[in-house]
Each structure stands twice: as C-alpha cells, then as structure tokens.
Design a protein around this motif. Sequence first.
Motif, PDB file in Angstrom:
ATOM      1  N   ILE A 122      37.925  46.486  26.621  1.00  0.00           N
ATOM      2  CA  ILE A 122      38.227  45.900  27.932  1.00  0.00           C
ATOM      3  C   ILE A 122      37.180  46.322  28.962  1.00  0.00           C
ATOM      4  O   ILE A 122      37.173  47.474  29.406  1.00  0.00           O
ATOM      5  N   ALA A 123      36.306  45.363  29.334  1.00  0.00           N
ATOM      6  CA  ALA A 123      35.461  45.571  30.516  1.00  0.00           C
ATOM      7  C   ALA A 123      36.130  44.895  31.710  1.00  0.00           C
ATOM      8  O   ALA A 123      36.205  45.448  32.802  1.00  0.00           O
ATOM      9  N   ASN A 124      36.641  43.695  31.448  1.00  0.00           N
ATOM     10  CA  ASN A 124      37.301  42.853  32.456  1.00  0.00           C
ATOM     11  C   ASN A 124      38.622  43.522  32.881  1.00  0.00           C
ATOM     12  O   ASN A 124      39.670  43.312  32.285  1.00  0.00           O
ATOM     13  N   LYS A 125      38.529  44.354  33.941  1.00  0.00           N
ATOM     14  CA  LYS A 125      39.668  45.215  34.298  1.00  0.00           C
ATOM     15  C   LYS A 125      40.768  44.473  35.054  1.00  0.00           C
ATOM     16  O   LYS A 125      41.917  44.915  35.092  1.00  0.00           O
ATOM     17  N   GLU A 126      40.407  43.336  35.691  1.00  0.00           N
ATOM     18  CA  GLU A 126      41.383  42.677  36.558  1.00  0.00           C
ATOM     19  C   GLU A 126      42.669  42.285  35.819  1.00  0.00           C
ATOM     20  O   GLU A 126      43.768  42.466  36.376  1.00  0.00           O
ATOM     21  N   PRO A 127      42.606  41.754  34.582  1.00  0.00           N
ATOM     22  CA  PRO A 127      43.872  41.457  33.876  1.00  0.00           C
ATOM     23  C   PRO A 127      44.770  42.686  33.695  1.00  0.00           C
ATOM     24  O   PRO A 127      46.002  42.571  33.802  1.00  0.00           O
ATOM     25  N   GLY A 203      27.216  42.686  37.855  1.00  0.00           N
ATOM     26  CA  GLY A 203      27.492  41.380  38.456  1.00  0.00           C
ATOM     27  C   GLY A 203      27.884  41.539  39.925  1.00  0.00           C
ATOM     28  O   GLY A 203      28.253  42.623  40.362  1.00  0.00           O
ATOM     29  N   PRO A 204      27.796  40.412  40.710  1.00  0.00           N
ATOM     30  CA  PRO A 204      28.021  40.512  42.162  1.00  0.00           C
ATOM     31  C   PRO A 204      29.427  40.968  42.559  1.00  0.00           C
ATOM     32  O   PRO A 204      29.573  41.750  43.506  1.00  0.00           O
ATOM     33  N   LYS A 205      30.469  40.526  41.842  1.00  0.00           N
ATOM     34  CA  LYS A 205      31.828  40.860  42.288  1.00  0.00           C
ATOM     35  C   LYS A 205      32.079  42.352  42.190  1.00  0.00           C
ATOM     36  O   LYS A 205      32.541  42.986  43.145  1.00  0.00           O
TER      37      LYS A 205
HETATM   38  N1  LIG Z   1      28.642  45.212  35.074  1.00  0.00           N
HETATM   39  C1  LIG Z   1      29.102  46.413  34.816  1.00  0.00           C
HETATM   40  O1  LIG Z   1      28.333  47.372  34.680  1.00  0.00           O
HETATM   41  C2  LIG Z   1      30.587  46.642  34.653  1.00  0.00           C
HETATM   42  C3  LIG Z   1      31.063  47.949  34.430  1.00  0.00           C
HETATM   43  C4  LIG Z   1      32.409  48.134  34.218  1.00  0.00           C
HETATM   44  C5  LIG Z   1      33.290  47.072  34.260  1.00  0.00           C
HETATM   45  N2  LIG Z   1      32.801  45.813  34.491  1.00  0.00           N
HETATM   46  C6  LIG Z   1      33.759  44.704  34.535  1.00  0.00           C
HETATM   47  O2  LIG Z   1      33.391  43.756  33.547  1.00  0.00           O
HETATM   48  C7  LIG Z   1      33.661  42.426  34.003  1.00  0.00           C
HETATM   49  C8  LIG Z   1      32.367  41.637  33.969  1.00  0.00           C
HETATM   50  O3  LIG Z   1      31.452  42.191  34.924  1.00  0.00           O
HETATM   51  P1  LIG Z   1      29.936  41.749  35.003  1.00  0.00           P
HETATM   52  O4  LIG Z   1      29.281  42.673  35.956  1.00  0.00           O
HETATM   53  O5  LIG Z   1      29.374  41.633  33.631  1.00  0.00           O
HETATM   54  O6  LIG Z   1      30.086  40.295  35.661  1.00  0.00           O
HETATM   55  P2  LIG Z   1      29.031  39.095  35.698  1.00  0.00           P
HETATM   56  O7  LIG Z   1      27.655  39.615  35.473  1.00  0.00           O
HETATM   57  O8  LIG Z   1      29.302  38.341  36.952  1.00  0.00           O
HETATM   58  O9  LIG Z   1      29.446  38.201  34.419  1.00  0.00           O
HETATM   59  C9  LIG Z   1      30.678  37.544  34.349  1.00  0.00           C
HETATM   60  C10 LIG Z   1      30.747  36.679  33.091  1.00  0.00           C
HETATM   61  O10 LIG Z   1      31.962  35.938  33.089  1.00  0.00           O
HETATM   62  C11 LIG Z   1      31.687  34.525  33.157  1.00  0.00           C
HETATM   63  N3  LIG Z   1      32.676  33.977  34.093  1.00  0.00           N
HETATM   64  C12 LIG Z   1      32.735  34.181  35.436  1.00  0.00           C
HETATM   65  N4  LIG Z   1      33.801  33.545  35.938  1.00  0.00           N
HETATM   66  C13 LIG Z   1      34.422  32.920  34.920  1.00  0.00           C
HETATM   67  C14 LIG Z   1      35.571  32.085  34.823  1.00  0.00           C
HETATM   68  N5  LIG Z   1      36.297  31.753  35.913  1.00  0.00           N
HETATM   69  N6  LIG Z   1      35.941  31.635  33.599  1.00  0.00           N
HETATM   70  C15 LIG Z   1      35.215  31.940  32.505  1.00  0.00           C
HETATM   71  N7  LIG Z   1      34.112  32.721  32.536  1.00  0.00           N
HETATM   72  C16 LIG Z   1      33.714  33.195  33.739  1.00  0.00           C
HETATM   73  C17 LIG Z   1      30.272  34.407  33.634  1.00  0.00           C
HETATM   74  O11 LIG Z   1      29.691  33.185  33.203  1.00  0.00           O
HETATM   75  P3  LIG Z   1      28.356  32.565  33.925  1.00  0.00           P
HETATM   76  O12 LIG Z   1      27.490  33.716  34.289  1.00  0.00           O
HETATM   77  O13 LIG Z   1      27.768  31.717  32.839  1.00  0.00           O
HETATM   78  O14 LIG Z   1      28.815  31.789  35.097  1.00  0.00           O
HETATM   79  C18 LIG Z   1      29.645  35.632  32.987  1.00  0.00           C
HETATM   80  O15 LIG Z   1      29.386  35.381  31.615  1.00  0.00           O
HETATM   81  C19 LIG Z   1      34.264  42.580  35.395  1.00  0.00           C
HETATM   82  O16 LIG Z   1      35.667  42.561  35.309  1.00  0.00           O
HETATM   83  C20 LIG Z   1      33.800  43.944  35.856  1.00  0.00           C
HETATM   84  O17 LIG Z   1      34.696  44.550  36.746  1.00  0.00           O
HETATM   85  C21 LIG Z   1      31.487  45.582  34.697  1.00  0.00           C
END
Ligand SMILES: NC(=O)c1ccc[n+]([C@@H]2O[C@H](COP(=O)([O-])OP(=O)(O)OC[C@H]3O[C@@H](n4cnc5c(N)ncnc54)[C@H](OP(=O)(O)O)[C@@H]3O)[C@@H](O)[C@H]2O)c1
Length: 380
Positions: A122-127, A203-205
């Motif tokens: 689980i990276a996607n913590k929101e669920p 990612g931006p969020k």
């Molecule tokens: N980045 C980190 O280091 C990190 C660390 C710990 C936890 N996390 C968690 O991991 C999750 C991903 O983070 P991230 O930084 O990798 O985000 P991200 O770079 O913005 O990537 C998000 C991914 O999800 C896809 N996506 C976005 N909205 C969607 C939707 N409504 N339906 C289906 N697919 C969708 C995007 O597709 P497109 O890009 O093709 O639009 C992209 O493949 C988040 O919950 C975050 O809190 C991230």
Amino acid sequence: VSAPWQGRALTVLGATGSIGTSTLDVAARLGIPVHGLSARSRIDELAAQCREHRPAVAVVPDAAAAARLRALVPGQRVEHGPEALDAIAADPAVGAVITAIVGAAGLAPTLAAVRAGKRVGIANKEPLVMAGALIMAEAARCGAAILPVDSEHSAIFQCLEGHRGHEVAELLLTASGGPFRTVMDLSAVTREQALKHPTWTMGPKITIDSASLMNKALEVVEARWLFGIGPERIRVLVHPQSVVHSMVAYRDGSVMAQLGRPDMRTPIQYALTFPEHTAGPVAAPDFATLAALTFEEPDRRRFPSIDFAYAALRTGGAAPAALNAANEVAVQAFLDRRIPFTGIFRVLERVLALDHGPADDLGQVVAADQRARILAAEGL
Ligand SMILES: NC(=O)c1ccc[n+]([C@@H]2O[C@H](COP(=O)([O-])OP(=O)(O)OC[C@H]3O[C@@H](n4cnc5c(N)ncnc54)[C@H](OP(=O)(O)O)[C@@H]3O)[C@@H](O)[C@H]2O)c1
C-alpha cells in the motif's frame, strides 16, 4: 525473489506516477514479471512502460485513451474503465499488487486486490484513511497480506517484527517538516514554494500534503489501521533529515528505529521481498558524512492538520473519510490557485466540524466521501 508469491506476476495501479515508476524499476531489477499496469492521463509514458515491461494488460480510464494506447503499442492488450482496474488487481496470474494511484480513486481496486487475497503493497494511503477498519477486516477474511510502502510505515513494520502490540509504548512517526518548517507566516506562501520538497521527489498531491503536514495526518490514521494501535500511542516527531524513517518505543524504554536514504525503492522492494532484505540499488546512509540527526515537536499552531487527524479518529465513523475528501478538494483548489495555502486548513476545519455519520460499510464511506467533497467545494 524468495517471496511467498514467487512465480506469479505483479500489478502496478498508477504505474506512471512517482511510486509507479520506482516500482517498475524495482520489479525489473528483481526479474518480477508484470501482469497489469494502469495510468490515467500520461498515455505516452504508459506506452513506453508497455514496450519496456511487456504487461499482459494495460488499463486506462476510457475508450479514447485505449485507442491511443493501442495505436502507440500495436499488439498490446488494452482495457478501460473501473472494472478493468479491479480485474488487473484480482487476476489469478497476479501474486502482488502495488497500489500507487493517488487519492480516493484507489479505493475500489485496493479492495479488489485485498478480496482476491493478494500481497498488497500500500502506497496509496487515502483508501486506508477512508476505510481502514473495513480494508483490514477484509484482508483478514480473505487472506491478503497488507505490506506498507509508505517509508514511515515500512519502518514501523520492520521495527515491530517479532513483537506484539501490548509491548509497544508509542509509535514515533517522523516527518521532514516540509518546505515551510521554518516559515513563520504561511499566509503568502506560493504553489511553487509548496511544490519544492526539501528531501523527497513525489507527485504533486502528496508534495502539497507534506507542506501542510496533512500527509503526516493521513499517516497517523494509516498507522492506526495498519498496526492496530490506538491514536493515543501514535506520536509525530519532526526530523528534517528524513534519515530515521520512523521508530517504535517499547515499554522497557528501548527504541527501535529504521534508517535509510530517502529513496522509495527501498520500502517498495521490501514490500515485494518481505520477509527477506535482498540486494537493491540503494546504498545505506554514509554515517561518517551525516552531520546530525535532529528531532523536534511539530508546530501544531501553524500546522493544525495533525490535530485534525486525531480529532477525526476520536470522532470515528466516516470522519476520517470526510477529512480525506475535503483535503483532496482543498489541495486541488490550491494547485489551481483558487485558494491560498492557509485556505486548506480552513476548508478542513469547517468540514471536520460537521457530522459525517458511521462507516460500517463501503456504501456509507463512499457517501460520506461524496458529501464531504460537495461541502468542501461550497466552502472554498
Ligand atoms: N511519491 C512518493 O514518494 C510517495 C511516498 C509515500 C506514499 N505515496 C503515496 O502513493 C500514492 C501515489 O503517489 P505518487 O507521488 O506516486 O503520485 P503521482 O506521481 O501523482 O502518480 C499517481 C498515479 O496514479 C494515476 N492516477 C491519478 N489519479 C487517478 C485516478 N483518478 N484514477 C486512476 N489513476 C489515477 C496517475 O496516472 P497519470 O499520471 O497517467 O495521470 C499516476 O499513475 C499517493 O497516495 C501517495 O500519498 C507516495
């Protein structure tokens, strides 16, 4: 890989994002075959990933995106829509799923992977914030193994190995403090400043969530469900160097910490190879060149987010789901320059003050999420 799911393939939900691309890097190094990849908007990037990793199925949101991907990668099997996303999470060929979609959009495919009894990183913590009790109960019922990918939770998971909840005095969740740790007046900070994280590239969020400490707030709720430890035993500590990824304090005064460089490939790899630590691309920190590791209390006046998380957990029911939904709306409004940075806190406070009802089943959680989005948008 000597993991129990050896021989079966990997699905990456949200493959084109920051976690998704790191996951594919790890999978390629470990020689893990890829079953499913999904993306939302970055179809060119997904096409490149299909050429390189040769997934059995690629999933995009709609028919137009599917046609584009097929034109870019002739011969690639492409599906579209929410059912297709659930299907690549639950396919019998799949042993492990990494959830790397951002936000509530990941809830349904996360549950699909859990209900199919997969190893779910689980990276996607929101669920988990929205429906942590339900997801953990389903995992127990369906024999799914939930492995944390968030670096803090991976750290806590490792520090807890071999121990039981009653031995724990406190989970110490570390936070970098984000780009505004030392900025006393947050009223005029910009989108560009908020998007510059001092230690992590993400990612931006989640980058905005790190600036508001809302990321840590979400992680408090995540830890509560992942580890079954009450919020009164979860404490946030600011640690600007991001080397100590988190700690567990035991009742005898002994504290276990997990350390590493700020590179998500380490926790992603451990979620895939657990219970083994195998060779990987990330070196251990060089302790001789680390000047100092410092810790401080978060400033709860400038960053009320952490208190919002504890309040939502105290209220229970759908309050954490509503807090998460309001945050998604507020972060998007800030990224679109419709509200100032401190407007995020105002939206969260207003929505959290309302009654969001119980979260006994998925229908109630989704309804609370939808309602909170409308309330948050009205209050922007
Ligand atoms: N980045 C980190 O280091 C990190 C660390 C710990 C936890 N996390 C968690 O991991 C999750 C991903 O983070 P991230 O930084 O990798 O985000 P991200 O770079 O913005 O990537 C998000 C991914 O999800 C896809 N996506 C976005 N909205 C969607 C939707 N409504 N339906 C289906 N697919 C969708 C995007 O597709 P497109 O890009 O093709 O639009 C992209 O493949 C988040 O919950 C975050 O809190 C991230």
